[in-house]
Design a protein around this motif. Structure first.
Motif, PDB file in Angstrom:
ATOM      1  N   HIS A   1       7.927   5.053  -1.709  1.00  0.00           N
ATOM      2  CA  HIS A   1       6.750   4.902  -0.863  1.00  0.00           C
ATOM      3  C   HIS A   1       5.540   4.468  -1.690  1.00  0.00           C
ATOM      4  O   HIS A   1       4.816   3.543  -1.313  1.00  0.00           O
ATOM      5  CB  HIS A   1       6.461   6.210  -0.111  1.00  0.00           C
ATOM      6  N   ALA A   2       5.338   5.115  -2.828  1.00  0.00           N
ATOM      7  CA  ALA A   2       4.188   4.779  -3.680  1.00  0.00           C
ATOM      8  C   ALA A   2       4.324   3.401  -4.310  1.00  0.00           C
ATOM      9  O   ALA A   2       3.350   2.656  -4.409  1.00  0.00           O
ATOM     10  CB  ALA A   2       4.017   5.836  -4.774  1.00  0.00           C
ATOM     11  N   ALA A   3       5.532   3.046  -4.731  1.00  0.00           N
ATOM     12  CA  ALA A   3       5.746   1.816  -5.488  1.00  0.00           C
ATOM     13  C   ALA A   3       5.964   0.591  -4.602  1.00  0.00           C
ATOM     14  O   ALA A   3       5.890  -0.536  -5.101  1.00  0.00           O
ATOM     15  CB  ALA A   3       6.943   1.985  -6.422  1.00  0.00           C
ATOM     16  N   VAL A   4       6.226   0.817  -3.325  1.00  0.00           N
ATOM     17  CA  VAL A   4       6.482  -0.320  -2.448  1.00  0.00           C
ATOM     18  C   VAL A   4       5.555  -0.282  -1.228  1.00  0.00           C
ATOM     19  O   VAL A   4       4.675  -1.132  -1.084  1.00  0.00           O
ATOM     20  CB  VAL A   4       7.964  -0.367  -1.996  1.00  0.00           C
ATOM     21  N   GLU A   5       5.760   0.681  -0.379  1.00  0.00           N
ATOM     22  CA  GLU A   5       5.052   0.687   0.903  1.00  0.00           C
ATOM     23  C   GLU A   5       3.544   0.880   0.756  1.00  0.00           C
ATOM     24  O   GLU A   5       2.769   0.217   1.443  1.00  0.00           O
ATOM     25  CB  GLU A   5       5.654   1.740   1.838  1.00  0.00           C
ATOM     26  N   ASP A   6       3.117   1.765  -0.140  1.00  0.00           N
ATOM     27  CA  ASP A   6       1.675   1.948  -0.341  1.00  0.00           C
ATOM     28  C   ASP A   6       1.035   0.685  -0.898  1.00  0.00           C
ATOM     29  O   ASP A   6      -0.083   0.324  -0.504  1.00  0.00           O
ATOM     30  CB  ASP A   6       1.393   3.121  -1.288  1.00  0.00           C
ATOM     31  N   VAL A   7       1.727   0.004  -1.787  1.00  0.00           N
ATOM     32  CA  VAL A   7       1.199  -1.236  -2.372  1.00  0.00           C
ATOM     33  C   VAL A   7       1.048  -2.300  -1.285  1.00  0.00           C
ATOM     34  O   VAL A   7      -0.001  -2.950  -1.171  1.00  0.00           O
ATOM     35  CB  VAL A   7       2.104  -1.732  -3.523  1.00  0.00           C
ATOM     36  N   ILE A   8       2.073  -2.465  -0.470  1.00  0.00           N
ATOM     37  CA  ILE A   8       2.005  -3.459   0.609  1.00  0.00           C
ATOM     38  C   ILE A   8       0.893  -3.093   1.595  1.00  0.00           C
ATOM     39  O   ILE A   8       0.143  -3.971   2.041  1.00  0.00           O
ATOM     40  CB  ILE A   8       3.378  -3.618   1.294  1.00  0.00           C
ATOM     41  N   ALA A   9       0.755  -1.821   1.916  1.00  0.00           N
ATOM     42  CA  ALA A   9      -0.302  -1.390   2.835  1.00  0.00           C
ATOM     43  C   ALA A   9      -1.687  -1.711   2.274  1.00  0.00           C
ATOM     44  O   ALA A   9      -2.576  -2.150   3.017  1.00  0.00           O
ATOM     45  CB  ALA A   9      -0.171   0.106   3.121  1.00  0.00           C
ATOM     46  N   ILE A  10      -1.882  -1.512   0.980  1.00  0.00           N
ATOM     47  CA  ILE A  10      -3.165  -1.860   0.348  1.00  0.00           C
ATOM     48  C   ILE A  10      -3.428  -3.351   0.500  1.00  0.00           C
ATOM     49  O   ILE A  10      -4.529  -3.767   0.878  1.00  0.00           O
ATOM     50  CB  ILE A  10      -3.174  -1.455  -1.142  1.00  0.00           C
ATOM     51  N   LEU A  11      -2.418  -4.156   0.220  1.00  0.00           N
ATOM     52  CA  LEU A  11      -2.591  -5.611   0.282  1.00  0.00           C
ATOM     53  C   LEU A  11      -2.856  -6.098   1.704  1.00  0.00           C
ATOM     54  O   LEU A  11      -3.601  -7.062   1.906  1.00  0.00           O
ATOM     55  CB  LEU A  11      -1.355  -6.307  -0.283  1.00  0.00           C
ATOM     56  N   GLU A  12      -2.261  -5.448   2.669  1.00  0.00           N
ATOM     57  CA  GLU A  12      -2.408  -5.872   4.062  1.00  0.00           C
ATOM     58  C   GLU A  12      -3.626  -5.247   4.739  1.00  0.00           C
ATOM     59  O   GLU A  12      -3.905  -5.556   5.886  1.00  0.00           O
ATOM     60  CB  GLU A  12      -1.134  -5.525   4.840  1.00  0.00           C
ATOM     61  N   SER A  13      -4.366  -4.401   4.023  1.00  0.00           N
ATOM     62  CA  SER A  13      -5.469  -3.666   4.640  1.00  0.00           C
ATOM     63  C   SER A  13      -6.752  -4.484   4.773  1.00  0.00           C
ATOM     64  O   SER A  13      -7.711  -4.012   5.371  1.00  0.00           O
ATOM     65  CB  SER A  13      -5.757  -2.396   3.840  1.00  0.00           C
ATOM     66  N   HIS A  14      -6.763  -5.683   4.221  1.00  0.00           N
ATOM     67  CA  HIS A  14      -7.969  -6.506   4.285  1.00  0.00           C
ATOM     68  C   HIS A  14      -7.562  -7.980   4.336  1.00  0.00           C
ATOM     69  O   HIS A  14      -6.485  -8.341   3.893  1.00  0.00           O
ATOM     70  CB  HIS A  14      -8.883  -6.237   3.088  1.00  0.00           C
ATOM     71  N   PRO A  15      -8.444  -8.811   4.881  1.00  0.00           N
ATOM     72  CA  PRO A  15      -8.104 -10.231   4.967  1.00  0.00           C
ATOM     73  C   PRO A  15      -8.103 -10.894   3.584  1.00  0.00           C
ATOM     74  O   PRO A  15      -8.968 -10.617   2.757  1.00  0.00           O
ATOM     75  CB  PRO A  15      -9.202 -10.824   5.856  1.00  0.00           C
ATOM     76  N   ALA A  16      -7.099 -11.708   3.355  1.00  0.00           N
ATOM     77  CA  ALA A  16      -7.008 -12.478   2.107  1.00  0.00           C
ATOM     78  C   ALA A  16      -5.948 -13.550   2.304  1.00  0.00           C
ATOM     79  O   ALA A  16      -5.024 -13.383   3.103  1.00  0.00           O
ATOM     80  CB  ALA A  16      -6.628 -11.571   0.935  1.00  0.00           C
ATOM     81  N   ASP A  17      -6.078 -14.643   1.567  1.00  0.00           N
ATOM     82  CA  ASP A  17      -5.033 -15.653   1.640  1.00  0.00           C
ATOM     83  C   ASP A  17      -3.866 -15.232   0.736  1.00  0.00           C
ATOM     84  O   ASP A  17      -3.956 -14.244  -0.005  1.00  0.00           O
ATOM     85  CB  ASP A  17      -5.555 -17.053   1.310  1.00  0.00           C
ATOM     86  N   ALA A  18      -2.785 -15.977   0.812  1.00  0.00           N
ATOM     87  CA  ALA A  18      -1.557 -15.602   0.097  1.00  0.00           C
ATOM     88  C   ALA A  18      -1.767 -15.542  -1.412  1.00  0.00           C
ATOM     89  O   ALA A  18      -1.274 -14.614  -2.070  1.00  0.00           O
ATOM     90  CB  ALA A  18      -0.435 -16.583   0.445  1.00  0.00           C
ATOM     91  N   ARG A  19      -2.465 -16.505  -1.966  1.00  0.00           N
ATOM     92  CA  ARG A  19      -2.682 -16.501  -3.423  1.00  0.00           C
ATOM     93  C   ARG A  19      -3.501 -15.276  -3.858  1.00  0.00           C
ATOM     94  O   ARG A  19      -3.194 -14.642  -4.870  1.00  0.00           O
ATOM     95  CB  ARG A  19      -3.364 -17.794  -3.872  1.00  0.00           C
ATOM     96  N   ASP A  20      -4.529 -14.957  -3.085  1.00  0.00           N
ATOM     97  CA  ASP A  20      -5.340 -13.789  -3.432  1.00  0.00           C
ATOM     98  C   ASP A  20      -4.538 -12.496  -3.279  1.00  0.00           C
ATOM     99  O   ASP A  20      -4.682 -11.574  -4.082  1.00  0.00           O
ATOM    100  CB  ASP A  20      -6.615 -13.734  -2.593  1.00  0.00           C
ATOM    101  N   ARG A  21      -3.687 -12.421  -2.264  1.00  0.00           N
ATOM    102  CA  ARG A  21      -2.816 -11.242  -2.119  1.00  0.00           C
ATOM    103  C   ARG A  21      -1.859 -11.140  -3.307  1.00  0.00           C
ATOM    104  O   ARG A  21      -1.622 -10.048  -3.818  1.00  0.00           O
ATOM    105  CB  ARG A  21      -2.023 -11.305  -0.826  1.00  0.00           C
TER     106      ARG A  21
END
Length: 185
Positions: free
Chosen positions: A63-83
């Motif tokens: 959860h910490a190493a995968v899902e939490d990381v993805i949730a952080i990245l998806e929590s704000h608008p950004a383009d693919a390169r910035d993500r």
């Protein structure tokens, strides 16, 4: 009814630390109780046995190493390169931390000896690759190029801390930054 004095999360955190330091063999109830300064009876309040506990430790790490990381990245608008840049930064800070790298290595070593852990690790790797694949596909049209970039990025994530070489006048962080930026062009 009695209440548990040591929360399950404290046991799981201690389990992750032990796993990082010595692999699954180091995750022993007595050792964890000693590290927490409690008796081992509290362990059995939360977990029926060591096997169930190890499963929960893996759940927590995943959860910490995968899902939490993805949730952080998806929590704000950004383009693919910035993500991807943010993902690389999070991944590197996670892996260079003593415990993060230790758990990652311990799970991978454990997977070589345990088919259930190997299957679980394959799922984790597939989940991480799938997320990166979707991001790279936003600016790369060639599917093989997308797959190659994912493999290179993931290989850097997994292997960079195993490389003992120096980089002349360059700091490792600068070399990693350049390597990962090259994948975004």
């Amino acid at each position: 009814m009695a209440t548990a004095k040591t929360p399950a999360d404290a046991w799981l955190d201690a389990g992750l630390t032990a796993l990082a330091e010595g692999g699954p063999e180091a995750v022993r109830v007595e050792r964890l109780a000693t590290a927490l300064g409690v008796t081992k009876g509290g362990f059995y309040w939360h977990f029926p046995d060591r096997t169930a506990f190890l499963e929960r430790v893996l759940d927590r790490w995943e959860h910490a190493a995968v899902e939490d990381v993805i949730a952080i990245l998806e929590s704000h608008p950004a383009d693919a390169r910035d993500r991807l840049r943010e993902l690389f930064g999070l991944a590197m800070s996670f892996v260079v931390s003593r415990e993060g790298a230790g758990v990652e290595l311990a799970v991978r070593d454990w997977a070589r000896r345990d088919t259930a852990v190997a299957a679980r690790l394959r799922g984790i790797d597939d989940r991480r690759m799938s997320y990166m694949r979707a991001l790279f596909a936003e600016f790369c049209d060639d599917e093989l190029d997308v797959e190659a970039r994912c493999l290179l990025a993931y290989s850097v994530f997994l292997g960079q801390h195993l490389v003992a070489a120096t980089h002349g006048d360059y700091a490792r962080a600068d070399v990693l930054h350049r390597a990962l930026e090259n994948l975004l062009t």
